[in-house]
Structure formats: C-alpha cells, structure tokens
Design a protein around this motif. Structure first.
Motif, PDB file in Angstrom:
ATOM      1  N   SER A  94       9.944 -11.965  12.050  1.00 49.30           N
ATOM      2  CA  SER A  94       8.898 -12.372  11.097  1.00 49.30           C
ATOM      3  C   SER A  94       9.089 -11.788   9.704  1.00 49.30           C
ATOM      4  O   SER A  94       8.605 -12.341   8.731  1.00 49.30           O
ATOM      5  CB  SER A  94       7.517 -11.973  11.635  1.00 49.30           C
ATOM      6  OG  SER A  94       7.444 -10.579  11.840  1.00 49.30           O
ATOM      7  N   MET A  95       9.800 -10.673   9.590  1.00 49.48           N
ATOM      8  CA  MET A  95       9.948 -10.011   8.293  1.00 49.48           C
ATOM      9  C   MET A  95      11.399  -9.712   7.929  1.00 49.48           C
ATOM     10  O   MET A  95      11.749  -9.691   6.760  1.00 49.48           O
ATOM     11  CB  MET A  95       9.159  -8.688   8.277  1.00 49.48           C
ATOM     12  CG  MET A  95       7.676  -8.866   8.191  1.00 49.48           C
ATOM     13  SD  MET A  95       7.221  -9.598   6.608  1.00 49.48           S
ATOM     14  CE  MET A  95       5.595 -10.215   6.992  1.00 49.48           C
ATOM     15  N   LEU A  96      12.224  -9.461   8.916  1.00 48.46           N
ATOM     16  CA  LEU A  96      13.607  -9.078   8.682  1.00 48.46           C
ATOM     17  C   LEU A  96      14.552 -10.174   9.169  1.00 48.46           C
ATOM     18  O   LEU A  96      14.175 -11.027   9.962  1.00 48.46           O
ATOM     19  CB  LEU A  96      13.918  -7.763   9.410  1.00 48.46           C
ATOM     20  CG  LEU A  96      13.176  -6.523   8.899  1.00 48.46           C
ATOM     21  CD1 LEU A  96      13.339  -5.375   9.878  1.00 48.46           C
ATOM     22  CD2 LEU A  96      13.681  -6.116   7.517  1.00 48.46           C
ATOM     23  N   GLU A  97      15.785 -10.124   8.700  1.00 53.97           N
ATOM     24  CA  GLU A  97      16.795 -11.067   9.163  1.00 53.97           C
ATOM     25  C   GLU A  97      17.020 -10.889  10.664  1.00 53.97           C
ATOM     26  O   GLU A  97      16.939  -9.769  11.172  1.00 53.97           O
ATOM     27  CB  GLU A  97      18.119 -10.835   8.413  1.00 53.97           C
ATOM     28  CG  GLU A  97      18.047 -11.108   6.916  1.00 53.97           C
ATOM     29  CD  GLU A  97      17.633 -12.536   6.608  1.00 53.97           C
ATOM     30  OE1 GLU A  97      18.192 -13.458   7.231  1.00 53.97           O
ATOM     31  OE2 GLU A  97      16.757 -12.730   5.755  1.00 53.97           O
ATOM     32  N   ALA A 141       0.835  -1.213   0.000  1.00 56.87           N
ATOM     33  CA  ALA A 141       0.000   0.000   0.000  1.00 56.87           C
ATOM     34  C   ALA A 141       0.865   1.256   0.000  1.00 56.87           C
ATOM     35  O   ALA A 141       0.574   2.230  -0.699  1.00 56.87           O
ATOM     36  CB  ALA A 141      -0.936  -0.010   1.210  1.00 56.87           C
ATOM     37  N   TRP A 142       1.950   1.227   0.773  1.00 59.82           N
ATOM     38  CA  TRP A 142       2.869   2.380   0.784  1.00 59.82           C
ATOM     39  C   TRP A 142       3.594   2.518  -0.555  1.00 59.82           C
ATOM     40  O   TRP A 142       3.800   3.637  -1.042  1.00 59.82           O
ATOM     41  CB  TRP A 142       3.885   2.246   1.919  1.00 59.82           C
ATOM     42  CG  TRP A 142       3.401   2.679   3.264  1.00 59.82           C
ATOM     43  CD1 TRP A 142       3.327   1.926   4.405  1.00 59.82           C
ATOM     44  CD2 TRP A 142       2.946   3.991   3.642  1.00 59.82           C
ATOM     45  NE1 TRP A 142       2.845   2.672   5.460  1.00 59.82           N
ATOM     46  CE2 TRP A 142       2.609   3.944   5.018  1.00 59.82           C
ATOM     47  CE3 TRP A 142       2.778   5.186   2.952  1.00 59.82           C
ATOM     48  CZ2 TRP A 142       2.118   5.056   5.714  1.00 59.82           C
ATOM     49  CZ3 TRP A 142       2.294   6.310   3.636  1.00 59.82           C
ATOM     50  CH2 TRP A 142       1.971   6.228   4.995  1.00 59.82           C
ATOM     51  N   ILE A 143       3.989   1.401  -1.158  1.00 62.38           N
ATOM     52  CA  ILE A 143       4.669   1.455  -2.466  1.00 62.38           C
ATOM     53  C   ILE A 143       3.785   2.155  -3.494  1.00 62.38           C
ATOM     54  O   ILE A 143       4.239   3.032  -4.235  1.00 62.38           O
ATOM     55  CB  ILE A 143       5.047   0.030  -2.940  1.00 62.38           C
ATOM     56  CG1 ILE A 143       6.212  -0.519  -2.095  1.00 62.38           C
ATOM     57  CG2 ILE A 143       5.426   0.024  -4.424  1.00 62.38           C
ATOM     58  CD1 ILE A 143       6.475  -2.003  -2.288  1.00 62.38           C
ATOM     59  N   ARG A 150       6.236  10.172  10.666  1.00 63.04           N
ATOM     60  CA  ARG A 150       7.675   9.886  10.716  1.00 63.04           C
ATOM     61  C   ARG A 150       8.087   9.023   9.523  1.00 63.04           C
ATOM     62  O   ARG A 150       9.157   9.220   8.948  1.00 63.04           O
ATOM     63  CB  ARG A 150       8.010   9.189  12.030  1.00 63.04           C
ATOM     64  CG  ARG A 150       9.481   8.860  12.187  1.00 63.04           C
ATOM     65  CD  ARG A 150       9.802   8.450  13.616  1.00 63.04           C
ATOM     66  NE  ARG A 150      10.453   9.523  14.334  1.00 63.04           N
ATOM     67  CZ  ARG A 150      10.462   9.645  15.651  1.00 63.04           C
ATOM     68  NH1 ARG A 150       9.825   8.776  16.394  1.00 63.04           N
ATOM     69  NH2 ARG A 150      11.091  10.631  16.238  1.00 63.04           N
ATOM     70  N   LEU A 151       7.255   8.047   9.153  1.00 54.33           N
ATOM     71  CA  LEU A 151       7.569   7.191   8.009  1.00 54.33           C
ATOM     72  C   LEU A 151       7.656   8.013   6.722  1.00 54.33           C
ATOM     73  O   LEU A 151       8.611   7.864   5.950  1.00 54.33           O
ATOM     74  CB  LEU A 151       6.506   6.094   7.878  1.00 54.33           C
ATOM     75  CG  LEU A 151       6.739   5.037   6.800  1.00 54.33           C
ATOM     76  CD1 LEU A 151       6.172   3.689   7.247  1.00 54.33           C
ATOM     77  CD2 LEU A 151       6.079   5.428   5.478  1.00 54.33           C
ATOM     78  N   ILE A 152       6.691   8.882   6.501  1.00 52.68           N
ATOM     79  CA  ILE A 152       6.676   9.718   5.294  1.00 52.68           C
ATOM     80  C   ILE A 152       7.902  10.632   5.262  1.00 52.68           C
ATOM     81  O   ILE A 152       8.577  10.743   4.227  1.00 52.68           O
ATOM     82  CB  ILE A 152       5.369  10.546   5.222  1.00 52.68           C
ATOM     83  CG1 ILE A 152       4.175   9.606   4.970  1.00 52.68           C
ATOM     84  CG2 ILE A 152       5.453  11.599   4.116  1.00 52.68           C
ATOM     85  CD1 ILE A 152       2.823  10.258   5.200  1.00 52.68           C
ATOM     86  N   ARG A 206       9.651  -3.066  -0.462  1.00 57.00           N
ATOM     87  CA  ARG A 206       9.017  -3.547   0.763  1.00 57.00           C
ATOM     88  C   ARG A 206       9.987  -3.475   1.938  1.00 57.00           C
ATOM     89  O   ARG A 206       9.613  -3.139   3.059  1.00 57.00           O
ATOM     90  CB  ARG A 206       8.500  -4.976   0.580  1.00 57.00           C
ATOM     91  CG  ARG A 206       7.259  -5.064  -0.298  1.00 57.00           C
ATOM     92  CD  ARG A 206       6.567  -6.412  -0.155  1.00 57.00           C
ATOM     93  NE  ARG A 206       7.395  -7.502  -0.639  1.00 57.00           N
ATOM     94  CZ  ARG A 206       7.437  -7.904  -1.896  1.00 57.00           C
ATOM     95  NH1 ARG A 206       6.713  -7.294  -2.824  1.00 57.00           N
ATOM     96  NH2 ARG A 206       8.198  -8.930  -2.245  1.00 57.00           N
ATOM     97  N   GLU A 207      11.267  -3.774   1.651  1.00 52.60           N
ATOM     98  CA  GLU A 207      12.283  -3.738   2.707  1.00 52.60           C
ATOM     99  C   GLU A 207      12.384  -2.349   3.338  1.00 52.60           C
ATOM    100  O   GLU A 207      12.593  -2.209   4.551  1.00 52.60           O
ATOM    101  CB  GLU A 207      13.644  -4.150   2.126  1.00 52.60           C
ATOM    102  CG  GLU A 207      14.727  -4.362   3.149  1.00 52.60           C
ATOM    103  CD  GLU A 207      14.727  -5.752   3.773  1.00 52.60           C
ATOM    104  OE1 GLU A 207      15.580  -5.997   4.625  1.00 52.60           O
ATOM    105  OE2 GLU A 207      13.865  -6.572   3.401  1.00 52.60           O
ATOM    106  N   ASP A 208      12.224  -1.298   2.509  1.00 54.19           N
ATOM    107  CA  ASP A 208      12.251   0.082   3.037  1.00 54.19           C
ATOM    108  C   ASP A 208      11.188   0.274   4.105  1.00 54.19           C
ATOM    109  O   ASP A 208      11.426   0.928   5.127  1.00 54.19           O
ATOM    110  CB  ASP A 208      12.017   1.101   1.902  1.00 54.19           C
ATOM    111  CG  ASP A 208      13.173   1.165   0.924  1.00 54.19           C
ATOM    112  OD1 ASP A 208      14.329   0.995   1.364  1.00 54.19           O
ATOM    113  OD2 ASP A 208      12.925   1.398  -0.273  1.00 54.19           O
TER     114      ASP A 208
END
Length: 214
Positions: free
Chosen positions: A184-187, A23-25, A50-52, A37-39
């Motif tokens: 769950s999502m990152l190394e 959704a953000w992409i 803050r994300l934006i 997605r990694e970003d």
C-alpha cells in the motif's frame, strides 16, 4: 485450520501512513532532523521508541532521554487524526470475516491512537488488540505477534497476518506466522519477504473474501 486473522492497523486497515509520516516530519524538524515520508514508511510498525532511536542514529544525532519521553507526545499533537479513514470496503469485509474467524490488531502505534481509531471505526470488530505501548520490544521482534497468539489462545498454524511494512513482516515471520503483505505504501520488492504479496487493497479484499467458508 484457519481460526484467526491478525491485522496491522496503519496502511492496512486505515489509510493513515501519509498523515503519520507528516506528523513525524514536523516533530523531528523541531529537533533539527530532516526526514522524508519514505524514511517513516520503511520504519512503520516499530514502536515510537525504536523509531526515534533509528531516526536519530541515521541522522548522526545524540539521543537524550527527553526525546523518547516528549517526541511521541509532540507527534500525537501534530497528527491530523480527523483525516484518517478506513480503506474502502475494509469495514464491511471485517464484519463478514468476524462471523467465521477471531480478529486481532497488532500495531506499533501508541495505545491512545489505536484506541481512538478502533472506537471511531471498528467498534466490536476485534477480539484482541496489541499496541506499541504494550511491549518493550516491538516489531521487527516477534513479541507483539507472539503476544497476540497468547491472547487469542491459538497456535501459529491457526492464524495468518496481514501486513504492509517490512518490519511488521519480519516480526510476523520471526513469530512463525504466515504473512500476507499489501503493497500500500512501498514498492512490492520492499515487502517481498512476505509469504504472499498483494498489489493493492482491491486485491487484499478479494483475498480476504476468499478465506470465508462457502
């Protein structure tokens, strides 16, 4: 003595990070910014503003007021909410935990998204809910977790945090809380600043059940 467990939502309670990132992409593409997605996974836990700001800064783009006002709404419209589901076994586990502990959510997501998730899947599970809309300073600042402690009326030594994102772990640690991370999502090395790192949700469920008094 452990009296409460505080959970992040996205990537911990619900398998939503892929859909949040997508959704953000789509949203940033509308303003000429290409991200992966990694970003988003690395910024997960921060509130929308803050994300934006972080994405615009990384892209070297000038941020305008309307971006902060309109992009979160565009992102919510792009989010495929119906595809978001709780991780397998998490709801039954929460029901067991609730018999022994206070439960809280501390999420960087907008209040509307968190409310929708809670109403759909976790009705009557949580004593306290703090969202990204509740405080000006979100994760990695400690404010959301300090707010949850205040609302729970407990001390830092009476609570633990379950997180999955670097910024969320930092926020919990800055608040002086013991933090367990599920990768769950990152190394695993991206979340190694947690007090304990679990490799997946099967390990998380096993850990949570071990907390229940015999």
């Amino acid at each position: 003595m452990l009296k409460a467990i505080i959970f992040d939502a996205d990537g911990v309670l619900v398998d939503s990070m892929y859909y949040q990132a997508e959704a953000w992409i789509k949203t940033f593409k509308e303003v000429g910014i290409s991200i992966t997605r990694e970003d988003i996974y690395e910024l997960e836990g921060s509130n929308n503003q803050r994300l934006i700001k972080s994405i615009f800064e990384k892209a070297g783009k000038e941020l305008e007021t309307w971006h902060l006002e309109q992009l979160p709404e565009k992102k919510r419209e792009a989010l495929e909410f119906d595809k978001i589901k709780p991780f397998e076994g998490i709801l039954d586990c929460l029901k067991e935990l609730k018999q022994h502990f206070k439960l809280a959510i501390v999420s960087g997501s907008h209040v509307d998204t968190v409310t929708e998730v809670v109403n759909k899947y976790f009705s009557n599970c949580f004593d306290v809910i703090v969202t990204g809309s509740d405080l000006e300073r979100g994760k990695p600042d400690p404010d959301p977790y300090l707010k949850a402690l205040e609302m729970l009326d407990l001390t830092k030594n009476e609570c633990i945090v379950i997180e999955n994102a670097p910024l969320g772990i930092t926020a919990a640690k800055r608040a002086g809380l013991y933090c367990v991370a599920v990768a769950s999502m990152l190394e695993p090395e991206k979340v190694e600043h947690a007090d304990l790192v679990l490799e997946d949700h099967a390990a998380l469920l096993e850990y949570l059940k071990s907390l229940i008094p015999k």
